[in-house]
Structure formats: structure tokens, C-alpha cells
Scaffold this active site. Structure first.
Site, PDB file in Angstrom:
ATOM      1  CB  CYS A 142      -8.425   7.302  22.960  1.00 54.69           C
ATOM      2  SG  CYS A 142      -9.099   6.116  21.782  1.00 54.69           S
ATOM      3  CG  HIS A 199      -7.796   2.599  26.265  1.00 48.63           C
ATOM      4  ND1 HIS A 199      -7.881   3.891  26.748  1.00 48.63           N
ATOM      5  CD2 HIS A 199      -7.826   2.709  24.895  1.00 48.63           C
ATOM      6  CE1 HIS A 199      -7.957   4.742  25.721  1.00 48.63           C
ATOM      7  NE2 HIS A 199      -7.936   4.037  24.600  1.00 48.63           N
ATOM      8  CB  CYS A 241      -2.949   6.251  19.230  1.00 48.37           C
ATOM      9  SG  CYS A 241      -3.625   4.753  19.992  1.00 48.37           S
TER      10      CYS A 241
END
Length: 401
Positions: free
Chosen positions: A95, A347, A378
Site C-alpha cells: 500500500c 485505495h 498502514c
């Protein structure tokens, strides 16, 4: 010997984010074409930057395969029309891919080895779902290094609810609802559209144009959220309403030394103050931004009270709430995600870090009273990433504490 330099965020753009899957607007669009579109959009917005002055191009992706593989930074640079003399590379920190592209190339600027770079990320989760064709080493389970479901991000979010009972489903749902409302308010105010690059679309009904984020649900209510299924466990707390959706999209940013920015007549939207990454147990990866932010604050000589704006990636509402509780910040604090976040926008994994940055940069322009801001997220496999930025519009910009 090269001298150390200030690292500045010159500009950033992104594609509108689309829902992943066959019904999403990018189903017939290649991942690398999304990345190329952000680079060309950046260059068009910054005509005073000679393309040959770009020292490197770093493009992140989590699932690097097919049209999302083949050393994206180099191939996207060539496809975007940059001179063959401009090198590039691909990078992966799940991510936090784009965030790591920024901090890695930014470090090169700070060390005096680059003048100007392009850094960003792309994720086409419809074509390339997270973990597709991955082959985790059997030792992870045989030696009980991680839990069997640690790669399932929804399960890690449920574990945060388990570990911190005060992080209730009601709080998560309310945070998700407010995210939807804040994103729509930002659209209505014209705050998000200026940094979007339009993308031509090919669909069964013909050609179209992507001009805004596809997955927004501003009509969301608490009553509606209460009825949603909990897919990760029976009677769980994580739902589609308090988690980010699977998303396709790309981002890119120009970073430069402050001297190069002045020489080339480029804007300075933010200055990089510090950054940090941290590891945590993969089973509760959502707490990762807590230690990474503590490290970044310590390196900058700052306290959490010095931060006037937070752009936190909303992978899951519970993950952001755990961060806020740790630092004693209210769920509805106006400093936090003032234009909403990933629950509403989406996302696209490795692309999201720069999305946080370009929104913070735009907020800095409107808030000269704020000196420091944070972008944090995160990261899958138990990590967190944080970058602290300084606002050039603040009266004490560039001066000591």
C-alpha cells in the site's frame, strides 16, 4: 562532493479512481496507460520543466505482472515521451508503494544525487488483484511466523476491533459516513478536481471520459451502514461501508531540490521534513502508522501537537481510529482528512501515498496558518509509513522551531 539539499514537492496529479472489476470504468484500460497518463499530465502542467532534466522515474505497483509489470518507471517514462536518457525503476511496498517512491527518490535529492524526479504508483486491482499468483513461503505457517489469514486485510481490521474494544462498529460506521460526506463537500467546493487528469475510456457502449472518482456514495446513512454484511467473519464489524473499496487508479508527483525548483521556475507546494517506516505484527497491520509517525516526529524534533493537518489513508475506518485514539485525537477532529478519504475515494494500493500528498499540498495553499502536515498509511504485511511536510505558505517556513 554534492551538498545536501532541501526536498520539495513541486506538483502532483492523479487519475480519477475507478471501481475495480468488470463493471468498473477502467476494465478495458491498461494499468501502464494509467501511469503514463499521470506523467504526461504532470509534464503538461509544468511546462518550465525540460523533460531531459528529470533524473529518475519511480513508479510503484503491488502486483507487478502483465500490463502492471516490466519495470514500470522505465517503460512508463518511455511511453510518456520522456527522452531515452531518463532512467526509471519499479518499486513495491504494497500500500505504501508511491509513498516509498517519494521517500526513496526524495532521499536521492536530499543527498545531492538528483535534481528533479517523478515518483508515483499505479494499481489496477480489477486486472491484478492483490496477491494474485503469490506463493508465500511455507515457513510462514510451518514456523508460525504469521497467522494463516494475515494476508487478508479485512481479517487484520477485525483483529483491531478485537484488540481495542473501544473501537466499536458504530464509531467505524460513523467515520465511514463522514468520509463520504466530506469527499462530496470537497467536490462541491472544487477542491479535488484541479489535480485530476482525465482519462479516455473504451466501453461496450463506446468511448467516454473519466473525470471524477467513480465509487463515491454521499447518500450514505448510519441506518444503511448498519444493514451491511460483515464478509470477514459472522457478526463482525468490518463492512463495505467502513472500509476502502477495491480500486483502479494511478498517481504521480514531481519532487525537486529547492535550488532546482528555483532555477527551473517550478512551484514549491511542500517541503519534506522527515519520513519513517515501521514494522508491526502482520496480523494487526493497521496500527503500523502509529510507530512510523512516532519515529518521523522524533526525527523531525516535533510533537504530535505541532501537526496542523493529517492526511491518513482510510484502508479501514478502525485503522484510522486506532491511530487517533493513540495520539488523543477526536474521531471528528477537523485536522484529520478534511476532504474525506479512501473509504469514499478508493485505495488503489501502491498509488495512494501520492494521493494523500497532493491533497495535503492543496490544503496547505488554503491554510497558511498550518505549518506542518502528516501523510500516513498502514501497509500490508505489518508496516506503517509516515511523511511529515512543511507548508511554504506559513510565515515561519524554512526557519527553526
Amino acid at each position: 562532493m554534492a551538498e545536501r539539499a532541501d526536498v520539495v514537492f513541486v506538483d502532483g496529479v492523479r487519475t480519477p479512481f475507478g471501481r475495480a472489476g468488470e463493471k468498473g470504468m477502467y476494465w478495458n484500460t491498461r494499468a501502464d496507460d494509467l501511469a503514463v497518463k499521470t506523467i504526461t499530465g504532470l509534464l503538461e502542467r509544468n511546462p518550465s520543466l525540460p523533460p531531459a532534466r528529470v533524473d529518475d522515474v519511480a513508479i510503484a505497483a503491488t502486483t507487478q505482472q502483465g500490463d502492471q509489470g516490466l519495470t514500470l518507471g522505465r517503460t512508463a517514462a518511455i511511453l510518456a515521451g520522456l527522452p531515452m536518457s531518463v532512467p526509471g525503476f519499479a518499486i513495491d511496498r504494497m500500500c505504501a508503494g508511491a509513498m516509498t517512491a517519494v521517500t526513496t527518490t526524495g532521499s536521492g535529492i536530499g543527498f545531492g544525487q538528483y535534481d528533479v524526479v517523478i515518483a508515483g504508483g499505479v494499481e489496477h486491482m480489477g486486472r491484478h488483484p492483490m496477491g494474485l499468483d503469490a506463493d508465500p513461503n511455507p515457513r510462514f505457517l510451518a514456523e508460525k511466523l504469521v497467522a494463516a489469514d494475515a494476508l487478508n486485510m479485512g481479517n487484520t481490521a477485525e483483529r483491531l476491533h478485537d484488540r481495542f474494544p473501544e473501537l466499536t462498529k458504530e464509531r467505524a460506521d460513523r467515520f465511514g459516513m463522514l468520509s463520504q460526506q466530506k469527499v462530496q463537500a470537497a467536490y462541491d467546493a472544487g477542491n479535488i478536481q484541479p489535480d485530476l487528469v482525465q482519462v479516455a475510456l473504451r466501453t461496450e457502449s463506446g468511448w467516454g471520459l473519466a473525470t471524477e472518482d467513480e465509487g463515491r456514495r454521499p447518500e450514505t446513512t448510519m441506518e444503511g451502514l448498519a444493514t451491511l454484511k460483515t464478509p470477514f467473519r459472522p457478526h463482525g464489524r468490518v463492512t463495505a461501508g467502513n472500509a476502502s473499496p477495491l480500486t483502479d487508479g494511478a498517481t504521480a508527483a514531481i519532487l525537486a531540490s529547492s535550488d532546482a525548483a528555483k532555477e527551473l521556475g517550478l512551484t514549491t507546494k511542500m517541503r519534506m521534513v522527515s519520513f519513517a517506516f515501521a514494522g508491526v505484527e502482520p496480523e494487526v497491520m493497521g496500527i503500523g502508522p502509529i510507530p512510523s509517525t512516532e519515529k518521523a516526529l522524533k526525527r523531525a524534533g516535533l510533537d504530535i501537537s505541532d501537526i496542523g493537518l493529517f492526511e491518513l489513508n482510510e484502508a479501514f475506518a478502525v485503522q484510522v481510529l486506532s491511530f487517533l485514539d493513540h495520539f488523543g485525537i477526536a474521531d471528528d477532529d477537523e485536522r484529520v482528512n478534511p476532504w474525506g478519504g479512501a473509504i469514499a475515494i478508493g485505495h488503489p494500493l501502491a498509488a495512494s501515498g501520492v494521493r494523500l500528498m497532493l491533497q495535503l499540498a492543496r490544503q496547505f495553499e488554503q491554510r497558511p496558518d498550518v505549518r506542518y502536515g502528516v501523510t500516513a498509511m498502514c501497509v500490508g504485511l505489518g508496516q506503517g509509513g509516515t511523511v511529515i511536510w512543511e507548508n511554504p505558505h506559513h510565515k515561519r517556513y524554512g526557519k527553526g522551531r
